[in-house]
Write an enzyme that holds these catalytic residues in place. Sequence first.
Site, PDB file in Angstrom:
ATOM      1  N   TYR A   1     -33.233  35.645  57.471  1.00  0.00           N
ATOM      2  CA  TYR A   1     -32.042  36.136  58.422  1.00  0.00           C
ATOM      3  C   TYR A   1     -32.878  35.979  59.878  1.00  0.00           C
ATOM      4  O   TYR A   1     -31.882  35.739  60.595  1.00  0.00           O
ATOM      5  CB  TYR A   1     -31.879  37.768  58.109  1.00  0.00           C
ATOM      6  CG  TYR A   1     -30.823  38.138  57.111  1.00  0.00           C
ATOM      7  CD1 TYR A   1     -30.939  37.541  55.801  1.00  0.00           C
ATOM      8  CD2 TYR A   1     -29.605  38.627  57.709  1.00  0.00           C
ATOM      9  CE1 TYR A   1     -29.960  37.901  55.277  1.00  0.00           C
ATOM     10  CE2 TYR A   1     -28.704  39.000  56.565  1.00  0.00           C
ATOM     11  CZ  TYR A   1     -28.821  38.502  55.367  1.00  0.00           C
ATOM     12  OH  TYR A   1     -27.787  38.943  54.302  1.00  0.00           O
TER      13      TYR A   1
ATOM     14  N   LYS B   1     -38.789  35.389  44.226  1.00  0.00           N
ATOM     15  CA  LYS B   1     -38.683  34.252  43.464  1.00  0.00           C
ATOM     16  C   LYS B   1     -40.147  33.405  43.786  1.00  0.00           C
ATOM     17  O   LYS B   1     -40.228  32.347  44.147  1.00  0.00           O
ATOM     18  CB  LYS B   1     -37.773  33.218  43.863  1.00  0.00           C
ATOM     19  CG  LYS B   1     -36.264  33.468  43.625  1.00  0.00           C
ATOM     20  CD  LYS B   1     -35.659  33.156  41.934  1.00  0.00           C
ATOM     21  CE  LYS B   1     -35.701  31.652  42.037  1.00  0.00           C
ATOM     22  NZ  LYS B   1     -35.408  31.491  40.665  1.00  0.00           N
TER      23      LYS B   1
ATOM     24  N   ASP C   1     -33.282  36.332  40.123  1.00  0.00           N
ATOM     25  CA  ASP C   1     -32.246  35.898  39.395  1.00  0.00           C
ATOM     26  C   ASP C   1     -31.955  36.784  38.256  1.00  0.00           C
ATOM     27  O   ASP C   1     -31.007  37.282  37.792  1.00  0.00           O
ATOM     28  CB  ASP C   1     -32.055  34.586  38.868  1.00  0.00           C
ATOM     29  CG  ASP C   1     -33.687  33.736  38.207  1.00  0.00           C
ATOM     30  OD1 ASP C   1     -34.373  34.719  38.609  1.00  0.00           O
ATOM     31  OD2 ASP C   1     -33.407  32.715  37.799  1.00  0.00           O
TER      32      ASP C   1
ATOM     33  N   ASP D   1     -29.583  41.825  50.080  1.00  0.00           N
ATOM     34  CA  ASP D   1     -27.993  41.805  50.298  1.00  0.00           C
ATOM     35  C   ASP D   1     -27.181  41.674  49.167  1.00  0.00           C
ATOM     36  O   ASP D   1     -26.452  42.483  48.881  1.00  0.00           O
ATOM     37  CB  ASP D   1     -27.856  40.898  51.574  1.00  0.00           C
ATOM     38  CG  ASP D   1     -26.359  40.801  51.891  1.00  0.00           C
ATOM     39  OD1 ASP D   1     -25.786  41.675  52.210  1.00  0.00           O
ATOM     40  OD2 ASP D   1     -25.931  39.541  52.126  1.00  0.00           O
TER      41      ASP D   1
ATOM     42  N   ASP E   1     -24.650  44.485  46.510  1.00  0.00           N
ATOM     43  CA  ASP E   1     -23.240  44.498  46.500  1.00  0.00           C
ATOM     44  C   ASP E   1     -22.981  44.415  44.932  1.00  0.00           C
ATOM     45  O   ASP E   1     -21.876  44.918  44.779  1.00  0.00           O
ATOM     46  CB  ASP E   1     -22.657  42.943  47.162  1.00  0.00           C
ATOM     47  CG  ASP E   1     -22.243  43.251  48.448  1.00  0.00           C
ATOM     48  OD1 ASP E   1     -22.836  44.109  49.351  1.00  0.00           O
ATOM     49  OD2 ASP E   1     -21.103  42.359  48.951  1.00  0.00           O
TER      50      ASP E   1
HETATM   51  C1  IPM Z   1     -24.611  43.977  55.087  1.00  0.00           C
HETATM   52  C2  IPM Z   1     -23.991  42.790  55.527  1.00  0.00           C
HETATM   53  C3  IPM Z   1     -24.816  42.209  56.491  1.00  0.00           C
HETATM   54  C4  IPM Z   1     -26.162  41.370  56.194  1.00  0.00           C
HETATM   55  C5  IPM Z   1     -24.101  40.985  57.416  1.00  0.00           C
HETATM   56  C6  IPM Z   1     -22.918  41.419  58.015  1.00  0.00           C
HETATM   57  C7  IPM Z   1     -24.954  40.574  58.610  1.00  0.00           C
HETATM   58  O1  IPM Z   1     -23.611  41.837  54.760  1.00  0.00           O
HETATM   59  O2  IPM Z   1     -25.238  44.868  55.685  1.00  0.00           O
HETATM   60  O3  IPM Z   1     -24.857  43.941  53.754  1.00  0.00           O
HETATM   61  O4  IPM Z   1     -25.609  40.394  55.659  1.00  0.00           O
HETATM   62  O5  IPM Z   1     -27.007  42.007  56.239  1.00  0.00           O
HETATM   63 MN    MN Z   2     -23.825  42.549  52.760  1.00  0.00          MN
END
Ligand code: IPM
Ligand code: MN
Length: 352
Positions: free
Chosen positions: A138, A189, A222, A246, A250
């Site tokens: 990032y 990884k 993975d 990240d 999710d």
């Molecule tokens: C998160 C989001 C952010 C990230 C984006 C919006 C920069 O996806 O906080 O999970 O990738 O960190």
């Molecule tokens: Mn995210």
Amino acid sequence: MTDLLLLPGDGIGPEVTAQARRVAEAVAPDLSIAEALFGGCSFDAHGTPLTDEVLAAAKAARAVLMGAVGGGGGQWAGAPRDKRPEAGLLNLRAGMEVYANLRPALCFPALADASTLKRHLVEGLDLMIVRELTGGIYFGSPRFIEDLPGGGRRAVDTQVYTTAEIERVARVAFQLARGRRNLVHSAEKSNVMDSGLLWRQVVTDLHAREFPDVRLEHILADNAAMQIVRDPRQFDVLVTDNLFGDILADAAAMLTGSLGMLPSAALGDAGRPGLYEPIHGSAPDIAGQGVANPLASILSLEMAFRWSLGRPEAADRILAAVIRALDNGARTRDLGGALTTVQMGDAVLAAL
Ligand code: IPM
Ligand code: MN
Ligand code: NAD
């Protein structure tokens, strides 16, 4: 001095943050709360997603509660890359030096059937993802897109980690594990990436030096993704880099029933303000409809009371109220119900 700085942001950010604000005012009427523009709305007003004033206010507050920023592929997609709402968020995280992002995936009993996974796999789940937040791909340079002489283009991002960056986030993971089930999985990884190899070595050394009492398992990222949906309860604390964290968070969110359930706390060195935010985004597909689930925001506030504001009893009250509201059947659309954002806020306030 501001105790809590609210940065509602864009899309559903203001909708969910407004409910967290009501909860904050109910449990801590004496708290001093300020609010500022951040993200796309700040770009529209000031030409930048994060002004120097707002960054200074964030560093001076005791805690910051962010909503969400961004407009998906639509609004602000044409802004210069460094002025995009998401760039503002990265600058806020870097500016506040909040390198350890705690993303807890808890399966509340009332929601065990709301997950896309079967009840017997998620019931009782209590997984803490610790995502490195201010380094890795990032932030690495160089990063650019260039035109190639023969036509076509070339894009470069750089994944980069130092020993110090890996060590400090891993230390947070080991310390957390000691207060939990004493198990850390470290995901990278190392089979393909040098940064993964260094990650594994640094975590191994730190473990031997400072945390020999904690169980440590290394896992390839993975495989970690697969294990999270195969048997999520084998994990206690899962520490990983910025990008893998990240993505894995999710995926873990769906174990709890909805992306709208997962809060987060981004912490730096002791004594520094924390940055609290739902892990979901601005959800342009439902923004403005008043149907977003505010619980991730309310639970992020709960984490702020616990980790930055020194009021664990207020945090306990909020958590208990969320559990009671869910037990009473309160459900927004993402959880299979019909409550609006405000009605879910009402349900939590009533349970308080
Ligand atoms: C998160 C989001 C952010 C990230 C984006 C919006 C920069 O996806 O906080 O999970 O990738 O960190
Ligand atoms: Mn995210
Ligand atoms: P998203 O998280 O905004 O939405 C993904 C899906 O989940 C959508 O269908 C959305 O409706 C649903 N959803 C998300 N939060 C919800 C909630 N509280 N209640 C009910 N449903 C919810 O991800 P996206 O669509 O990929 O991204 C949209 C924008 O948000 C992009 O600009 C992205 O960069 C940004 N984003 C910001 C943050 C942040 O500010 N921390 C995090 C992730 C994405």
